[in-house]
Design a protein around this motif. Sequence first.
Motif, PDB file in Angstrom:
ATOM      1  N   MET A  84      -3.200   1.687  -8.018  1.00  0.00           N
ATOM      2  CA  MET A  84      -3.593   2.595  -9.096  1.00  0.00           C
ATOM      3  C   MET A  84      -3.110   4.010  -8.820  1.00  0.00           C
ATOM      4  N   SER A  85      -3.189   4.432  -7.574  1.00  0.00           N
ATOM      5  CA  SER A  85      -2.818   5.808  -7.251  1.00  0.00           C
ATOM      6  C   SER A  85      -1.344   6.037  -7.548  1.00  0.00           C
ATOM      7  N   VAL A  86      -0.493   5.075  -7.197  1.00  0.00           N
ATOM      8  CA  VAL A  86       0.929   5.279  -7.412  1.00  0.00           C
ATOM      9  C   VAL A  86       1.282   5.044  -8.881  1.00  0.00           C
ATOM     10  N   ARG A  87       0.588   4.119  -9.525  1.00  0.00           N
ATOM     11  CA  ARG A  87       0.934   3.832 -10.915  1.00  0.00           C
ATOM     12  C   ARG A  87       0.549   4.983 -11.830  1.00  0.00           C
ATOM     13  N   ALA A  99     -12.199   7.385  -5.129  1.00  0.00           N
ATOM     14  CA  ALA A  99     -11.291   7.023  -6.208  1.00  0.00           C
ATOM     15  C   ALA A  99     -12.021   6.220  -7.280  1.00  0.00           C
ATOM     16  N   CYS A 100     -12.848   5.292  -6.844  1.00  0.00           N
ATOM     17  CA  CYS A 100     -13.580   4.465  -7.808  1.00  0.00           C
ATOM     18  C   CYS A 100     -14.567   5.306  -8.604  1.00  0.00           C
ATOM     19  N   GLU A 152      -3.820  11.361  -7.096  1.00  0.00           N
ATOM     20  CA  GLU A 152      -3.962  11.594  -5.667  1.00  0.00           C
ATOM     21  C   GLU A 152      -5.429  11.791  -5.355  1.00  0.00           C
ATOM     22  N   PHE A 153      -5.824  11.186  -4.251  1.00  0.00           N
ATOM     23  CA  PHE A 153      -7.232  11.253  -3.893  1.00  0.00           C
ATOM     24  C   PHE A 153      -7.406  12.004  -2.577  1.00  0.00           C
ATOM     25  N   GLY A 154      -6.522  12.967  -2.335  1.00  0.00           N
ATOM     26  CA  GLY A 154      -6.664  13.789  -1.138  1.00  0.00           C
ATOM     27  C   GLY A 154      -6.022  13.159   0.081  1.00  0.00           C
ATOM     28  N   ILE A 155      -5.923  11.831   0.090  1.00  0.00           N
ATOM     29  CA  ILE A 155      -5.385  11.118   1.239  1.00  0.00           C
ATOM     30  C   ILE A 155      -4.638   9.914   0.689  1.00  0.00           C
ATOM     31  N   GLU A 156      -3.466   9.602   1.274  1.00  0.00           N
ATOM     32  CA  GLU A 156      -2.747   8.439   0.751  1.00  0.00           C
ATOM     33  C   GLU A 156      -3.475   7.168   1.160  1.00  0.00           C
ATOM     34  N   ILE A 157      -3.718   6.345   0.182  1.00  0.00           N
ATOM     35  CA  ILE A 157      -4.381   5.075   0.443  1.00  0.00           C
ATOM     36  C   ILE A 157      -3.325   3.984   0.403  1.00  0.00           C
ATOM     37  N   ALA A 158      -3.208   3.223   1.491  1.00  0.00           N
ATOM     38  CA  ALA A 158      -2.198   2.171   1.572  1.00  0.00           C
ATOM     39  C   ALA A 158      -2.831   0.811   1.305  1.00  0.00           C
ATOM     40  N   SER A 159      -2.064  -0.034   0.650  1.00  0.00           N
ATOM     41  CA  SER A 159      -2.502  -1.419   0.440  1.00  0.00           C
ATOM     42  C   SER A 159      -2.823  -2.082   1.766  1.00  0.00           C
ATOM     43  N   ASP A 160      -3.762  -3.012   1.733  1.00  0.00           N
ATOM     44  CA  ASP A 160      -4.120  -3.759   2.941  1.00  0.00           C
ATOM     45  C   ASP A 160      -3.308  -5.046   3.088  1.00  0.00           C
ATOM     46  N   THR A 161      -2.255  -5.214   2.271  1.00  0.00           N
ATOM     47  CA  THR A 161      -1.525  -6.497   2.278  1.00  0.00           C
ATOM     48  C   THR A 161      -1.156  -6.946   3.693  1.00  0.00           C
ATOM     49  N   ALA A 162      -1.568  -8.153   4.031  1.00  0.00           N
ATOM     50  CA  ALA A 162      -1.374  -8.685   5.388  1.00  0.00           C
ATOM     51  C   ALA A 162      -1.596 -10.190   5.373  1.00  0.00           C
ATOM     52  N   LEU A 182      -8.755  -1.445  -0.933  1.00  0.00           N
ATOM     53  CA  LEU A 182      -7.575  -0.628  -0.625  1.00  0.00           C
ATOM     54  C   LEU A 182      -6.362  -0.995  -1.486  1.00  0.00           C
ATOM     55  N   HIS A 183      -6.118  -2.291  -1.686  1.00  0.00           N
ATOM     56  CA  HIS A 183      -4.923  -2.659  -2.447  1.00  0.00           C
ATOM     57  C   HIS A 183      -4.990  -2.129  -3.875  1.00  0.00           C
TER      58      HIS A 183
END
Lengths: 360, 360
Positions: free
Chosen positions: B205-208, B280-281, B212-222, B199-200
């Motif tokens: 990559m999506s924002v850089r 995306a990959c 767009e991959f149809g759905i916003e993918i959020a980083s898993d940072t935690a 996810l990260h």
Amino acid sequence: MAELARPAATATADPANWTCPAPLRDQPVVVMGHGGGGALSAELIEQVFTPAYGNPVLAGLGDSAVLDLGGARLAFSTDSYVVRPLFFPGGCLGDLAVNGTVNDLAMSGAVPTHLSTAFILEEGVELTVVERIARALGAAAEAAGVLVATGDTKVVETGHGDGVYVTTAGVGLVPDGVDIRPQRARPGDVVIVSGPIGLHGVAIMSVREGLEFGIEIASDTAPLAGLVAAMLAVTPDLHVLRDPTRGGLAASLNEIARASGTGVRLQERAIPVPEAVANACGFLGLDPLFVANEGRLVAFVPRPHAEAVLAAMRAHPQGAGATVVGECVAEHPGMVVVATGLGGTRVVDLPLGEQLPRIC
Amino acid sequence: MAELARPAATATADPANWTCPAPLRDQPVVVMGHGGGGALSAELIEQVFTPAYGNPVLAGLGDSAVLDLGGARLAFSTDSYVVRPLFFPGGCLGDLAVNGTVNDLAMSGAVPTHLSTAFILEEGVELTVVERIARALGAAAEAAGVLVATGDTKVVETGHGDGVYVTTAGVGLVPDGVDIRPQRARPGDVVIVSGPIGLHGVAIMSVREGLEFGIEIASDTAPLAGLVAAMLAVTPDLHVLRDPTRGGLAASLNEIARASGTGVRLQERAIPVPEAVANACGFLGLDPLFVANEGRLVAFVPRPHAEAVLAAMRAHPQGAGATVVGECVAEHPGMVVVATGLGGTRVVDLPLGEQLPRIC
């Protein structure tokens, strides 16, 4: 540049009147002076970082913190090193990255033990340059008696770095009974400097600007933990230790005066300024009190111990040139003044930034 | 770019035959891949840093070191964060700089307690940007239960930075009886991943790239220290923990296989790749096993404890998606293989660099 400008009237007798000479909100972007260790740096810490982190340990942001951890009193400190050029008379980025952090730990009385190193490399920098810096770093760590315990390397594209930046963090143990911090300065303390001042800044400037002052001036970069240990062997009751790096002796003494609410009175003639530094500063219009050092400390020592501490310092290679430069006084709290050779006094204020950007 | 190239034949059955695919000496300058956490990074450490520092603690360079200090078992780690862009779906540089270092500490079983932060600011960056990052950092520290204890700020000229770089170092305490390190992987260990992977890297990559991959993918940072504590409450005898950041799961598993001299066998169908990441990959020609994560861990758990540890993970918010992905085997020591859905196997080698520079 911004950090060359001096505030018109920042030094007043009442610390309550101390104001930031360039309020952050009037200035929407980062300027070089924000990294200079002076008033602009303090403002950035007070207005941006402290509110963002908001916790009590942060009182000493910029110094080493002393933490109670697992039964040990742990000193913990970090600095990024972005000195330009990477190599200079007397040292290089690698030495600075060790000595700077080791000295920050030593200024709390700690015995430094381990370092971390994080490199930010610029794409295209020669690997031999990285290797020379790493070897200097390793040699400096060995000389300082610390182990490099862990590390990291990142690479950024050409045009987003400057060859090599290194950030070190360090840990060490504070001996029982030692409580050294700026707040502990007291009227009557004797102010001792461990040797001649201004060498690091002038060395950097000479190589950066291609200036020659008749004699090569080498940086004083050196680890100071051994000297501190020798001083603590005389008495654990040292009040304040500080290594006057960015902003020079002036910045360190102003910070101590502010933190402790005392005044500092220096004797101009007692301040050890090497002739070559004096000449270079005269030529360039700089004040040696504001020039960075990387192998010197200033100590506030209770008067009854001062003579013995001074003798112990002079017996140590890093303190051979130690000398009393002044005293801590009850008058003009929060201010640093110098008694000049002509019998007058002048105020030494907190620099706005560093006279010379990227000095360390 | 260099780190996109894969070595032709680096994965051999005998680790003694592992060679650096791009010998340092044939390549006189730093390339982006030297910061990618793969084979080029390993080579830089082995050929430049380790000889320069030469000391035993360095065996774990890049991980947190565990030090015996003043009677305490202290974990100590550092990372520089140079992620681009500074803000991305799910987080920003400030979160990463906390979670990355806290997680490195947690991977030795430590309870993280304190962080240092060192900022390298580029002249001209907006102070509001610095403030947003500092606030995110403060909030992430609070969420992770650590105090920011000390810090530093340097400024470099425009064109020598990229807005903001942050280096954090962290300390924490390792509980008695806990000995978690890559060398302890043993045949029979069950390999557990704490949740969906990739996810990260895909978020960055999506924002850089503006994809767009149809759905916003959020980083898993935690932060993962709480999850690790929950696992250790089941048994202190966890063998290996690792957070698969740069180089993804592939890099982490290869490092563990090499360090322990064991083999790792994954079941392709068991690897939790979210559909959006897979899409995306597929679109970008990336392998999800090589994509960075910032809020996942991989654990090597002795088989008798595996079921209970997995249950404890699933009961924790950061481990809700935990799943068994494979096992540690005596065959093919030093190698990672995947049993594919078609009944065959493929070798997963150590990436040369990171597929995506400046991911963290």
